[in-house]
Scaffold this motif. Sequence first.
Motif, PDB file in Angstrom:
ATOM      1  N   PRO A 101       4.688  -2.178  -5.273  1.00 25.23           N
ATOM      2  CA  PRO A 101       5.281  -2.066  -6.609  1.00 25.23           C
ATOM      3  C   PRO A 101       4.929  -3.218  -7.541  1.00 25.23           C
ATOM      4  N   VAL A 102       4.279  -4.262  -7.037  1.00 28.82           N
ATOM      5  CA  VAL A 102       4.045  -5.448  -7.867  1.00 28.82           C
ATOM      6  C   VAL A 102       2.591  -5.615  -8.299  1.00 28.82           C
ATOM      7  N   GLU A 103       1.738  -4.623  -8.041  1.00 32.57           N
ATOM      8  CA  GLU A 103       0.356  -4.671  -8.491  1.00 32.57           C
ATOM      9  C   GLU A 103      -0.065  -3.290  -8.970  1.00 32.57           C
ATOM     10  N   PRO A 104      -1.046  -3.215  -9.864  1.00 32.27           N
ATOM     11  CA  PRO A 104      -1.471  -1.926 -10.422  1.00 32.27           C
ATOM     12  C   PRO A 104      -2.455  -1.181  -9.522  1.00 32.27           C
ATOM     13  N   VAL A 105      -2.022  -0.870  -8.322  1.00 29.29           N
ATOM     14  CA  VAL A 105      -2.887  -0.157  -7.376  1.00 29.29           C
ATOM     15  C   VAL A 105      -3.033   1.293  -7.844  1.00 29.29           C
ATOM     16  N   ALA A 106      -4.232   1.829  -7.734  1.00 29.52           N
ATOM     17  CA  ALA A 106      -4.508   3.183  -8.215  1.00 29.52           C
ATOM     18  C   ALA A 106      -3.675   4.212  -7.461  1.00 29.52           C
ATOM     19  N   PRO A 107      -3.024   5.120  -8.177  1.00 28.80           N
ATOM     20  CA  PRO A 107      -2.322   6.219  -7.495  1.00 28.80           C
ATOM     21  C   PRO A 107      -3.288   6.999  -6.617  1.00 28.80           C
ATOM     22  N   GLY A 108      -2.806   7.396  -5.469  1.00 31.67           N
ATOM     23  CA  GLY A 108      -3.657   8.103  -4.522  1.00 31.67           C
ATOM     24  C   GLY A 108      -4.247   7.216  -3.454  1.00 31.67           C
ATOM     25  N   THR A 109      -4.063   5.901  -3.589  1.00 37.42           N
ATOM     26  CA  THR A 109      -4.606   4.967  -2.599  1.00 37.42           C
ATOM     27  C   THR A 109      -3.966   5.173  -1.233  1.00 37.42           C
ATOM     28  N   LEU A 121      -1.817   0.748   6.913  1.00 39.90           N
ATOM     29  CA  LEU A 121      -1.605   0.859   5.478  1.00 39.90           C
ATOM     30  C   LEU A 121      -0.608  -0.230   5.094  1.00 39.90           C
ATOM     31  N   ALA A 122      -1.097  -1.213   4.338  1.00 37.78           N
ATOM     32  CA  ALA A 122      -0.280  -2.377   4.001  1.00 37.78           C
ATOM     33  C   ALA A 122       0.632  -2.077   2.811  1.00 37.78           C
ATOM     34  N   HIS A 123       1.796  -2.689   2.846  1.00 39.52           N
ATOM     35  CA  HIS A 123       2.801  -2.633   1.763  1.00 39.52           C
ATOM     36  C   HIS A 123       2.625  -1.399   0.885  1.00 39.52           C
ATOM     37  N   PRO A 124       3.014  -0.216   1.399  1.00 39.14           N
ATOM     38  CA  PRO A 124       2.712   1.038   0.706  1.00 39.14           C
ATOM     39  C   PRO A 124       3.679   1.423  -0.398  1.00 39.14           C
ATOM     40  N   GLY A 125       4.623   0.548  -0.737  1.00 38.03           N
ATOM     41  CA  GLY A 125       5.518   0.838  -1.850  1.00 38.03           C
ATOM     42  C   GLY A 125       6.373   2.072  -1.605  1.00 38.03           C
ATOM     43  N   MET A 126       6.497   2.917  -2.622  1.00 42.39           N
ATOM     44  CA  MET A 126       7.343   4.112  -2.528  1.00 42.39           C
ATOM     45  C   MET A 126       6.556   5.255  -1.892  1.00 42.39           C
ATOM     46  N   ILE A 127       6.181   5.065  -0.658  1.00 37.95           N
ATOM     47  CA  ILE A 127       5.395   6.039   0.083  1.00 37.95           C
ATOM     48  C   ILE A 127       6.168   7.352   0.186  1.00 37.95           C
ATOM     49  N   THR A 128       5.437   8.469   0.130  1.00 35.94           N
ATOM     50  CA  THR A 128       6.062   9.784   0.066  1.00 35.94           C
ATOM     51  C   THR A 128       6.201  10.423   1.444  1.00 35.94           C
ATOM     52  N   ASP A 129       7.018  11.479   1.494  1.00 30.58           N
ATOM     53  CA  ASP A 129       7.169  12.241   2.735  1.00 30.58           C
ATOM     54  C   ASP A 129       5.823  12.785   3.198  1.00 30.58           C
ATOM     55  N   GLU A 130       5.064  13.345   2.282  1.00 33.20           N
ATOM     56  CA  GLU A 130       3.752  13.903   2.625  1.00 33.20           C
ATOM     57  C   GLU A 130       2.856  12.843   3.259  1.00 33.20           C
ATOM     58  N   GLU A 131       2.839  11.653   2.680  1.00 35.02           N
ATOM     59  CA  GLU A 131       1.981  10.582   3.187  1.00 35.02           C
ATOM     60  C   GLU A 131       2.424  10.109   4.559  1.00 35.02           C
ATOM     61  N   VAL A 132       3.717   9.966   4.757  1.00 32.43           N
ATOM     62  CA  VAL A 132       4.201   9.485   6.049  1.00 32.43           C
ATOM     63  C   VAL A 132       3.949  10.515   7.137  1.00 32.43           C
ATOM     64  N   LYS A 133       4.164  11.779   6.844  1.00 31.95           N
ATOM     65  CA  LYS A 133       3.898  12.820   7.838  1.00 31.95           C
ATOM     66  C   LYS A 133       2.420  12.838   8.227  1.00 31.95           C
ATOM     67  N   LEU A 134       1.545  12.641   7.239  1.00 36.69           N
ATOM     68  CA  LEU A 134       0.119  12.596   7.546  1.00 36.69           C
ATOM     69  C   LEU A 134      -0.233  11.353   8.352  1.00 36.69           C
ATOM     70  N   ALA A 135       0.434  10.234   8.075  1.00 32.18           N
ATOM     71  CA  ALA A 135       0.201   9.010   8.848  1.00 32.18           C
ATOM     72  C   ALA A 135       0.541   9.225  10.315  1.00 32.18           C
TER      73      ALA A 135
END
Length: 216
Positions: A101-109, A121-135
């Motif tokens: 949340p503290v840097e302008p990382v491109a959405p979709g990273t 996956l480092a400091h993933p911020g507000m990671i989504t359900d979809e992303e975590v399930k895929l992880a």
Amino acid sequence: MIDLHTHTIFSDGVLIPAELARRAEVIGYKALCMTDHADEATLYHILENVRRFVDKHGHFFDLTLMAGVELTHVPPALIGEMTEAARKAGAQIVVVHGETPVEPVAPGTNLAAIEAGVDVLAHPGMITDEEVKLAVEKGVAIEITTRRGHSLTNGHVAAMARKHGARLVINNDAHAPGDLVSRELREKVGLGAGLTKEEYRRTEANAWEIVQRCMK
């Protein structure tokens, strides 16, 4: 203790690899990966030098040393090919700089990193359900970080990992000597993020499993 995410003078860290290794050894770390920030311009320079250090000097330290990279602000469309390039260039661990949340990382990273099958996956911020399930499907570990700023969303990350059964690791994202925290502080960060003591202990086991896999 194991740290899979640290930085040296080959990006924005302040220590040469030997001093970073020595300081981690004295504090009590048993494995450490040097993962300097990398993009297309710096990837090969970092890995050539850090891998040479690890291969030639690593056995002089009482901890397992590894060479890796943290792909940082890489366009999501290029993360897959850069992950493959990093592994071919000698990276034992590939980390991606997630959507903190503290840097302008491109959405979709976050999603691109998980799809690429990176190790962490480092400091993933507000990671989504979809992303975590895929992880979970891809075997990508998600980071709880002790680093200020990036740690603001640790509680969300921990809750999402618990919800979907994702693997968590705790890393320092160390850039300077004071960033290599003690065992006691690591545990406080984990528990403060909402982990139980058993979940905290599991983070260390997860990290060791990654080390063993990547050292083969």
